[in-house]
Write an enzyme that holds these catalytic residues in place. Structure first.
Site, PDB file in Angstrom:
ATOM      1  N   ARG B  22     -11.802  10.288   2.161  1.00 12.66           N
ATOM      2  CA  ARG B  22     -12.829   9.760   1.249  1.00 12.66           C
ATOM      3  C   ARG B  22     -13.955   9.081   2.017  1.00 12.66           C
ATOM      4  NH1 ARG B  22      -8.031   8.780  -1.826  1.00 12.66           N
ATOM      5  NH2 ARG B  22      -7.948   6.604  -1.201  1.00 12.66           N
ATOM      6  N   CYS B  43      11.680   6.535  -2.567  1.00 13.54           N
ATOM      7  CA  CYS B  43      12.336   5.476  -3.351  1.00 13.54           C
ATOM      8  C   CYS B  43      13.041   6.034  -4.585  1.00 13.54           C
ATOM      9  CB  CYS B  43      11.320   4.430  -3.793  1.00 13.54           C
ATOM     10  SG  CYS B  43      10.486   3.622  -2.431  1.00 13.54           S
ATOM     11  N   PRO B 289      -5.446   2.338  23.414  1.00 14.20           N
ATOM     12  CA  PRO B 289      -6.749   2.464  22.768  1.00 14.20           C
ATOM     13  C   PRO B 289      -6.765   3.566  21.702  1.00 14.20           C
ATOM     14  CG  PRO B 289      -6.862   3.201  25.061  1.00 14.20           C
ATOM     15  CD  PRO B 289      -5.518   2.598  24.875  1.00 14.20           C
ATOM     16  N   ALA B 293      -0.951   1.775  14.097  1.00 11.16           N
ATOM     17  CA  ALA B 293       0.393   2.004  13.567  1.00 11.16           C
ATOM     18  C   ALA B 293       0.593   1.245  12.263  1.00 11.16           C
ATOM     19  CB  ALA B 293       1.448   1.587  14.586  1.00 11.16           C
ATOM     20  N   GLY B 295       3.463   0.848   8.572  1.00 10.49           N
ATOM     21  CA  GLY B 295       4.694   1.184   7.853  1.00 10.49           C
ATOM     22  C   GLY B 295       5.954   0.596   8.437  1.00 10.49           C
ATOM     23  N   LYS B 451       5.326 -22.449 -22.447  1.00 14.71           N
ATOM     24  CA  LYS B 451       5.606 -22.844 -21.053  1.00 14.71           C
ATOM     25  C   LYS B 451       6.412 -21.722 -20.450  1.00 14.71           C
ATOM     26  CE  LYS B 451       5.547 -27.838 -21.696  1.00 14.71           C
ATOM     27  NZ  LYS B 451       6.288 -28.747 -22.590  1.00 14.71           N
TER      28      LYS B 451
END
Lengths: 576, 576
Positions: B22, B43, B289, B293, B295, B451
């Site tokens: 993008r 997951c 350089p 990284a 995750g 509350k």
């Protein structure tokens, strides 16, 4: 021994009393309350009328006896305050039942008098069968009336017609509960939309749902007159300002908002606003020494409009203000707490849908002429691959220069108030749309997404702030579609368009996946407005176009899902 | 044209690739992924095994083709990275299917290699029927094995015995799903409790629930050996460190946590921690350089322990880190975004219960020897007078000097992750327990309280910070009950005690409502520890006692509800 007199014992007054007792076991604490009930569950009343709450005893959260036993409070119900003498620090009260009059002195006076339902001077408004809903007696009267009317029509509530005047929170709750009882309902709202705290395109989700459920929703009109129905003198004929005459109403609920109940307070010379709200400073002190005020009757800071105040009649703020006043009374020269203001965080359930909001809406931004942008997103309430996810329609209003969050609104079947609670917290923590984008929230497939709804809204807003994307709004589309220099580009798949409906009859369809190959079908000299279903593919498409030399490209904010909700007929009637 | 190579295409890698596209339509973006799938719903795998997710196609969120069509990405699945040459900026890769080797140069390299399930060197761990769960192939293998085993025992899953080793998030999800399939389950956890991110008294709610559902929960023990079962060579006999021998297991799930998959990265000379996590700076740059990284493989700042780092393998942070790295790569000399760190916000569902947490737990506070207090509250998920409210058990850990929030944990059937999301937001906004007390959240009877749970926790913490209340903890009660100088005062009503159980056999019972009249039954010279059911009445009682000359009064933190959950047997066996 400090003597504290509290006028009003529902939310703010009861909280102040309880906190005062915990801070000072030896204080004399007197709580004066009109009517027979103290600390009752006023927010629950519509649900008792509809039968969702069945145990009336649970509605009286506390009783004078329970408050005496637990907190050693002197609770006097059925007590009317007639006069306040701020010079001699005395309250003149009378017992509404016995008529007994007496004076009570105070060291500190806490005014928690609340607000009364607004009854405009409409001819016939005192007729039987018209009810406002302020206390348990109103609630009981409505139930009794409905039971009687149901009997009158032979036991079939489907033969009853109810009118709810006012489509605010309580009005919508009453519509739901009257429908749950099986009656027919007409909802009349003076504004051009229901649920004023939301903007029109967000309120449309609820309005469309009510219409589907058979509610006759009338907006932009108001009641002009109530007249006796000749065939059934217990019913009322309602004529609206537009001249429209409604079916005879067996019951009318007046949900026209509230007005502060402050006549006595004004008479005492305590400063009030022209509309009657008590003026308080940041410590919740009134203009009179040792007189404090909390709850629906006060005007508080609007933290999102520095220097401006607004009245926000909500139970949560009232409770916390009550607690804070007790803290300040007993601060003993220490630092008093400052009330930061009220943000208007609120939620209403309307059948399967929940609508929640916080802060300023777009109408307020326009009225104040403040710079703002907004984004609309429509992600699922939890991970899409896990069954049962529901769309959360969320609108975020923010400052496009610095990302300050002004407000948010959400509508959907699941996880709606959770997202508004999170954004409300972020607003109260002075966080920005960048913070929303990076917010770390709970995720497991049944209850969230790796990129939560709030993250998605934050990221969308971030894209605006950083200039990655420019937008037009849903209400500009019809005009734009008629402009020669504008192309409406729909990047959905043809099957989706056929199923969901079109944006405009002259929209050009190039699915996102084909866009890079078909760029030459578009004219670089034109203004291109891009949409998809929920906005994500349109954003991708805008980025592609911008970077391929298209200079005037806008995303349609909220995409088809937002546009369609405000134009269901228009979109549905177009041929794909 | 910038060339970006990304190693790993699930959460962080896929997010980085999408954002990069993008930001730069013309960049060359190559995504290298081992195995056949990219951007899959890892997951969701337990739920597919248990049958709650039925459509396997939805688990592959994206495919190489969809990523190519939408984002013009060059996605290469079944690709293994064998070597990284940071000096010449080249990656050496091979195709896992064809064996083809090739080099790919990069301008920027993003490492999103993830973490692999930990397989300790236990004898027999390579036997059939033992599975870790990292990818869709593992998932498919488990389903196939379960289907086959179920057939083997005549179609009745009730004749199967499964062992889940490790009671973390994935372990608990697998227990639930294996039970949903109808098998018998033994859960083995090395720590003295299940669900290590929570403290023991909070994890107890889930553990007790699992036991009630028939799960054999073994804590404080570990697997010593897997041996072939003579009668059924496909099954394994598990011997534990304690000497205990389990019933033959038809299936064993290894949910023993994960280890970063960084051998190639260490070999390339990129700095890693001793445990193998990639070291990154606040911009998510590695020591090499133009190598970034994100995750599960990286160690990130722990914002609650300044200067300390921790690895937090969660999907949400991985996604946001991926997006941020793309932003930083294409910042073109502008300001790069800083990753603030990961707070460990997480949630797991275990049957009807949800458990969620954020930040530091009490075990960490103790290990770091940091000053802290905690409060436990048990309010309803919504207004008590509205049907269906469920208790939310919430623990808040904070600094008693300044009210800084360190962490929170919650367990219950409804509204659990909502409260942790709100507190997580407050923590990320540097808000304090005072802010939680004053937080303005959504309230309508079906979805909240005037509350809220979060307000209640904030108010309870505020009372500690301000010295209104001092506490002892649930794990001190047994000792205190045996001290001559201590009186355990139970202010519940006798009926409640009979129904719920006692705190200690020698506890004195004076209901709160009678306390003021019966103060002379208590000895002012003694240490009085007060409890009720959920803590509110005990707090009131502490305030009464303190202000009536009792100098050594403590509240029992969390009251009976917390104490009982860790001592169900003890409390149940006492005679009221």
């Amino acid at each position: 021994m400090v003597k504290v007199v509290i006028v009003g014992g529902v939310a703010g007054g009861a909280s102040a009393a309880a906190r005062a007792r915990r801070l000072d076991e030896h204080a004399e604490i007197i709580l004066l309350q009109s009517g027979p009930d103290v600390s009752f569950a006023s927010c629950g009343m519509p649900y008792f009328i509809g039968g969702e709450i069945t145990d009336r005893a649970t509605m009286a959260v506390q009783t004078p006896k329970s408050l005496h036993d637990k907190l050693n409070l002197d609770v006097r119900v059925n007590t009317r305050v007639n006069n306040i003498d701020t010079a001699s620090k005395k309250v003149h009260a009378s017992n509404e039942v016995t008529g007994e009059n007496y004076e009570e002195s105070y060291d500190h006076l806490i005014l928690a008098v609340g607000a009364a339902p607004f009854k405009p001077p409409i001819p016939g408004i005192e007729r039987d069968g018209l009810f406002a809903l302020r206390n348990l007696q109103d609630m009981d009267a409505i139930v009794a009336w409905l039971d009687k009317k149901t009997k009158d029509v032979g036991g079939n509530p489907g033969d009853l017609h109810c009118v709810v005047a006012g489509a605010g929170f309580v009005g919508l709750e009453m519509v739901e509960q009257l429908l749950n009882r099986g009656t027919n309902v007409t909802l009349v709202e003076m504004l051009p939309q229901i649920l004023g705290p939301l903007d029109v395109e967000m309120a449309s989700y609820l309005e469309n749902d009510l219409v589907k459920r058979g509610v006759d929703v009338i907006t932009g009109d108001a009641i002009q007159e109530f007249k006796e129905c000749e065939k059934d003198p217990d019913s009322s004929i309602l004529t609206l300002k537009s001249g429209k005459v409604l079916l005879p109403a067996h019951l009318t609920i007046l949900g026209l908002g509230v007005r502060p109940d402050t006549a006595v307070i004004k008479d005492a010379g305590i400063e009030c606003t022209p509309r009657g709200h008590i003026q308080v400073n940041e410590y919740l002190q009134t203009s009179a020494p040792n007189v404090w005020a909390v709850g629906d009757a006060v005007e508080v800071n609007n933290p999102l409009l520095p220097g401006e105040k607004w009245p926000v009649p909500l139970a949560g703020p009232a409770n916390r203000q009550g607690r804070m006043v007790a803290d300040n009374i007993f601060s003993k020269g220490g630092d008093m707490r400052k009330y930061k203001g009220t943000y208007g965080t609120s939620v209403v359930r309307s059948f399967q849908l929940y609508a929640a909001c916080v802060g300023l809406n777009e109408k307020m931004m326009q009225a104040k002429n403040l710079p703002y942008s907004c984004v609309h997103v429509h992600p699922g309430s939890h991970a899409g691959y896990f069954p049962g996810a529901k769309e959360v329609h969320l609108k975020l209003i923010f400052n496009p220069s610095d990302g300050k969050i002004y407000g948010a609104q959400a509508v959907g079947e699941d996880g709606v108030e959770k997202r508004i609670d999170v954004i409300a917290t972020a607003i109260q923590g002075n966080m920005t749309v960048d913070d929303l984008a990076e917010l770390e929230l709970c995720y497991a497939p049944p209850v969230g997404s790796a990129k939560d709804v709030v993250n998605m809204a934050g990221m969308a807003a971030q894209n605006i702030v950083e200039g990655l994307l420019t937008q037009v709004e849903w209400n500009q589309l019809d005009t734009l579609a008629n402009e020669k220099e504008t192309v409406i580009l729909d990047v959905r798949n043809p099957g989706e368009i056929q199923r969901m409906g079109t944006l405009a009859s002259n929209a050009v369809n190039i699915p996102l996946d084909e866009l890079r190959k078909r760029l030459d079908e578009l004219d670089k000299g034109k203004h291109i407005v891009v949409s998809c279903a929920s906005g994500q593919r349109a954003y991708y498409a805008c980025r592609i176009l911008r970077q391929h030399g298209f200079e005037h490209v806008d995303n349609l904010g909220g995409a088809f899902l937002t546009f369609h909700e405000v134009h269901p007929a228009a979109a549905g009637s177009s041929t794909p």
